[in-house]
Design a protein around this motif. Sequence first.
Motif, PDB file in Angstrom:
ATOM      1  N   ILE A  73      58.223  50.659  -2.517  1.00 40.51           N
ATOM      2  CA  ILE A  73      58.795  50.638  -1.205  1.00 40.51           C
ATOM      3  C   ILE A  73      59.120  49.176  -1.076  1.00 40.51           C
ATOM      4  CG2 ILE A  73      58.738  50.880   1.275  1.00 40.51           C
ATOM      5  CD1 ILE A  73      58.878  53.592  -0.277  1.00 40.51           C
ATOM      6  N   ASP A  74      58.419  48.075  -1.209  1.00 43.44           N
ATOM      7  CA  ASP A  74      58.969  46.652  -1.007  1.00 43.44           C
ATOM      8  C   ASP A  74      60.094  46.233  -1.839  1.00 43.44           C
ATOM      9  OD1 ASP A  74      57.048  46.606   0.892  1.00 43.44           O
ATOM     10  OD2 ASP A  74      55.753  44.959  -0.104  1.00 43.44           O
ATOM     11  N   LEU A  94      72.110  50.453  10.347  1.00 38.80           N
ATOM     12  CA  LEU A  94      71.486  51.320   9.156  1.00 38.80           C
ATOM     13  C   LEU A  94      70.927  52.528   9.750  1.00 38.80           C
ATOM     14  CD1 LEU A  94      70.104  50.987   6.452  1.00 38.80           C
ATOM     15  CD2 LEU A  94      68.324  49.811   7.484  1.00 38.80           C
ATOM     16  N   VAL A  95      71.335  53.474   8.839  1.00 30.38           N
ATOM     17  CA  VAL A  95      70.805  54.788   9.012  1.00 30.38           C
ATOM     18  C   VAL A  95      69.857  55.489   7.881  1.00 30.38           C
ATOM     19  CG1 VAL A  95      71.449  57.261   9.609  1.00 30.38           C
ATOM     20  CG2 VAL A  95      72.782  55.695  10.352  1.00 30.38           C
ATOM     21  N   ALA A  96      68.686  55.985   8.290  1.00 30.27           N
ATOM     22  CA  ALA A  96      67.898  56.256   7.343  1.00 30.27           C
ATOM     23  C   ALA A  96      67.027  57.475   7.602  1.00 30.27           C
ATOM     24  CB  ALA A  96      66.727  55.033   7.098  1.00 30.27           C
ATOM     25  N   HIS A  97      66.664  58.173   6.563  1.00 31.29           N
ATOM     26  CA  HIS A  97      66.036  59.599   6.555  1.00 31.29           C
ATOM     27  C   HIS A  97      65.001  59.444   5.712  1.00 31.29           C
ATOM     28  CE1 HIS A  97      65.807  63.835   5.002  1.00 31.29           C
ATOM     29  NE2 HIS A  97      65.697  63.973   6.251  1.00 31.29           N
ATOM     30  N   ALA A 104      63.712  51.289   5.193  1.00 31.46           N
ATOM     31  CA  ALA A 104      64.571  50.797   5.971  1.00 31.46           C
ATOM     32  C   ALA A 104      63.778  49.721   6.983  1.00 31.46           C
ATOM     33  CB  ALA A 104      65.295  51.625   6.782  1.00 31.46           C
ATOM     34  N   ARG A 105      62.515  49.831   7.201  1.00 28.30           N
ATOM     35  CA  ARG A 105      61.757  49.627   8.214  1.00 28.30           C
ATOM     36  C   ARG A 105      61.499  48.192   7.484  1.00 28.30           C
ATOM     37  NH1 ARG A 105      57.050  52.533  10.019  1.00 28.30           N
ATOM     38  NH2 ARG A 105      56.566  50.708  11.329  1.00 28.30           N
ATOM     39  N   ARG A 106      60.783  48.380   6.269  1.00 29.63           N
ATOM     40  CA  ARG A 106      60.532  46.968   5.543  1.00 29.63           C
ATOM     41  C   ARG A 106      61.670  46.146   5.349  1.00 29.63           C
ATOM     42  NH1 ARG A 106      55.642  45.778   6.114  1.00 29.63           N
ATOM     43  NH2 ARG A 106      54.164  46.681   4.836  1.00 29.63           N
ATOM     44  N   ALA A 107      63.094  46.465   5.076  1.00 27.21           N
ATOM     45  CA  ALA A 107      64.187  45.788   4.942  1.00 27.21           C
ATOM     46  C   ALA A 107      64.539  45.104   6.160  1.00 27.21           C
ATOM     47  CB  ALA A 107      65.387  46.679   4.654  1.00 27.21           C
ATOM     48  N   ALA A 108      64.411  45.889   7.247  1.00 26.14           N
ATOM     49  CA  ALA A 108      64.801  45.287   8.540  1.00 26.14           C
ATOM     50  C   ALA A 108      63.872  43.956   9.049  1.00 26.14           C
ATOM     51  CB  ALA A 108      64.443  46.270   9.939  1.00 26.14           C
ATOM     52  N   GLU A 109      62.770  43.760   8.334  1.00 22.72           N
ATOM     53  CA  GLU A 109      62.212  42.320   8.576  1.00 22.72           C
ATOM     54  C   GLU A 109      63.000  41.433   7.786  1.00 22.72           C
ATOM     55  OE1 GLU A 109      57.447  43.205   8.519  1.00 22.72           O
ATOM     56  OE2 GLU A 109      58.172  43.727   6.468  1.00 22.72           O
ATOM     57  N   LEU A 110      63.512  41.714   6.934  1.00 24.49           N
ATOM     58  CA  LEU A 110      64.492  40.609   6.307  1.00 24.49           C
ATOM     59  C   LEU A 110      65.883  40.455   6.487  1.00 24.49           C
ATOM     60  CD1 LEU A 110      63.472  41.613   2.607  1.00 24.49           C
ATOM     61  CD2 LEU A 110      62.376  39.869   3.795  1.00 24.49           C
ATOM     62  N   LEU A 111      66.381  41.533   7.277  1.00 27.85           N
ATOM     63  CA  LEU A 111      67.897  41.411   7.729  1.00 27.85           C
ATOM     64  C   LEU A 111      68.062  40.664   8.938  1.00 27.85           C
ATOM     65  CD1 LEU A 111      68.319  45.149   6.891  1.00 27.85           C
ATOM     66  CD2 LEU A 111      69.448  43.277   5.771  1.00 27.85           C
ATOM     67  N   GLY A 112      67.087  40.410   9.841  1.00 29.04           N
ATOM     68  CA  GLY A 112      66.995  39.767  11.226  1.00 29.04           C
ATOM     69  C   GLY A 112      68.348  40.199  11.943  1.00 29.04           C
ATOM     70  N   GLN A 203      49.284  49.928   2.710  1.00 28.76           N
ATOM     71  CA  GLN A 203      49.877  48.560   2.983  1.00 28.76           C
ATOM     72  C   GLN A 203      50.495  48.612   4.094  1.00 28.76           C
ATOM     73  OE1 GLN A 203      52.589  47.826  -0.312  1.00 28.76           O
ATOM     74  NE2 GLN A 203      51.076  48.216  -1.764  1.00 28.76           N
ATOM     75  N   PHE A 204      51.282  49.569   4.670  1.00 33.07           N
ATOM     76  CA  PHE A 204      51.869  49.990   6.006  1.00 33.07           C
ATOM     77  C   PHE A 204      50.870  49.790   7.071  1.00 33.07           C
ATOM     78  CE2 PHE A 204      55.728  50.116   3.867  1.00 33.07           C
ATOM     79  CZ  PHE A 204      57.032  50.420   4.961  1.00 33.07           C
ATOM     80  N   ARG A 205      49.839  50.499   6.939  1.00 36.14           N
ATOM     81  CA  ARG A 205      48.653  50.426   7.777  1.00 36.14           C
ATOM     82  C   ARG A 205      48.147  49.454   7.891  1.00 36.14           C
ATOM     83  NH1 ARG A 205      46.042  56.787   7.433  1.00 36.14           N
ATOM     84  NH2 ARG A 205      47.554  57.695   8.866  1.00 36.14           N
ATOM     85  N   ALA A 206      47.895  48.691   6.987  1.00 31.39           N
ATOM     86  CA  ALA A 206      47.254  47.180   6.875  1.00 31.39           C
ATOM     87  C   ALA A 206      48.033  46.158   7.468  1.00 31.39           C
ATOM     88  CB  ALA A 206      46.763  46.586   5.574  1.00 31.39           C
ATOM     89  N   ARG A 207      49.454  46.287   7.121  1.00 32.08           N
ATOM     90  CA  ARG A 207      50.487  45.318   7.705  1.00 32.08           C
ATOM     91  C   ARG A 207      51.826  46.211   8.106  1.00 32.08           C
ATOM     92  NH1 ARG A 207      54.550  42.267   6.485  1.00 32.08           N
ATOM     93  NH2 ARG A 207      55.066  42.809   4.392  1.00 32.08           N
ATOM     94  N   PRO A 208      51.899  46.607   9.354  1.00 36.75           N
ATOM     95  CA  PRO A 208      52.987  47.264   9.661  1.00 36.75           C
ATOM     96  C   PRO A 208      54.104  46.378   9.645  1.00 36.75           C
ATOM     97  CG  PRO A 208      51.007  47.864  11.057  1.00 36.75           C
ATOM     98  CD  PRO A 208      50.684  46.653  10.280  1.00 36.75           C
ATOM     99  N   PRO A 209      55.335  46.997   9.331  1.00 34.19           N
ATOM    100  CA  PRO A 209      56.612  46.073   9.381  1.00 34.19           C
ATOM    101  C   PRO A 209      56.604  45.617  11.020  1.00 34.19           C
ATOM    102  CG  PRO A 209      56.927  48.249   8.185  1.00 34.19           C
ATOM    103  CD  PRO A 209      55.655  48.480   8.861  1.00 34.19           C
TER     104      PRO A 209
END
Length: 277
Positions: A73-74, A94-97, A104-112, A203-209
Amino acid sequence: MRDVPGRTVPVNGRHVYVEETGEGPLPVVFEAGGGCGRTCWDAVTPLLASRARLVTYDRAGRARSGPAGPLGIDDLAADLVAMTEAVVPGEFVLVAHSMGGLVARRAAELLGPRLRGLLLADVLPETSPVYDTWDRTAAQVDRVMAVTQALSRFRPLARLFSGNVRRLFPADTYRTMLAEDFTPAGVAWTRQEIRAVTAAIPQFRARPPRPPHCPTIVLSVTRAARGRERQHAANREHQRRYADSLPDGRHEDVLSGHLVQAEQPHIVADRTARLIG
């Protein structure tokens, strides 16, 4: 089959296939769910063509993007960011399904601040109880899909397996999906995407976006598969809680099954237009 102009864009040592339609001041990028690509948005994009520049694409490994090694996913999130830097380098919505929401949520961390709005259509947050037993569920699904992969080389059987899609999408879109996604290679990559989700959940549960700092709309579908009503209700509750946890989040129920962009394209388009506005 559908004939929409597209181009291949290099990202992180691999390629993604991108289609661009519509025109407007603020672009909209679409991230498909697992097993799907650019074509799954075909019922939505015509409704927004006069409002925005629309970008749909096939993730690496899917359909016209060509082969790729196993990706997590990363990796897919990094590809999404790289693609937008090349195609829509400024701000966008951004629209995600479904599975695409994890990307999309991981990408949002980088998009600022480039991310002006986020629409999550039936995306399960990592807190959802369905993920408590996801390893077993994914293993069962993979066994079924292994058989589907082998049998999909027979076109009548591929049409049989894809009957639910045929009923929901325009005829030319379905023919393209049948040729690209419901093939041995397409099913094999869908299995890989399910494995990527399985690896990502711990990974998401250990470090949520980190929460996106932009207006975010979370859509929950209300029609559950038979026998899964209680699980579905729990998923919707966790989607609502996720929306409530965001700085600028809103939750909404939609009368639809999981493929909400095909069953309720006007709602998806309308909520996207609100984010554009």
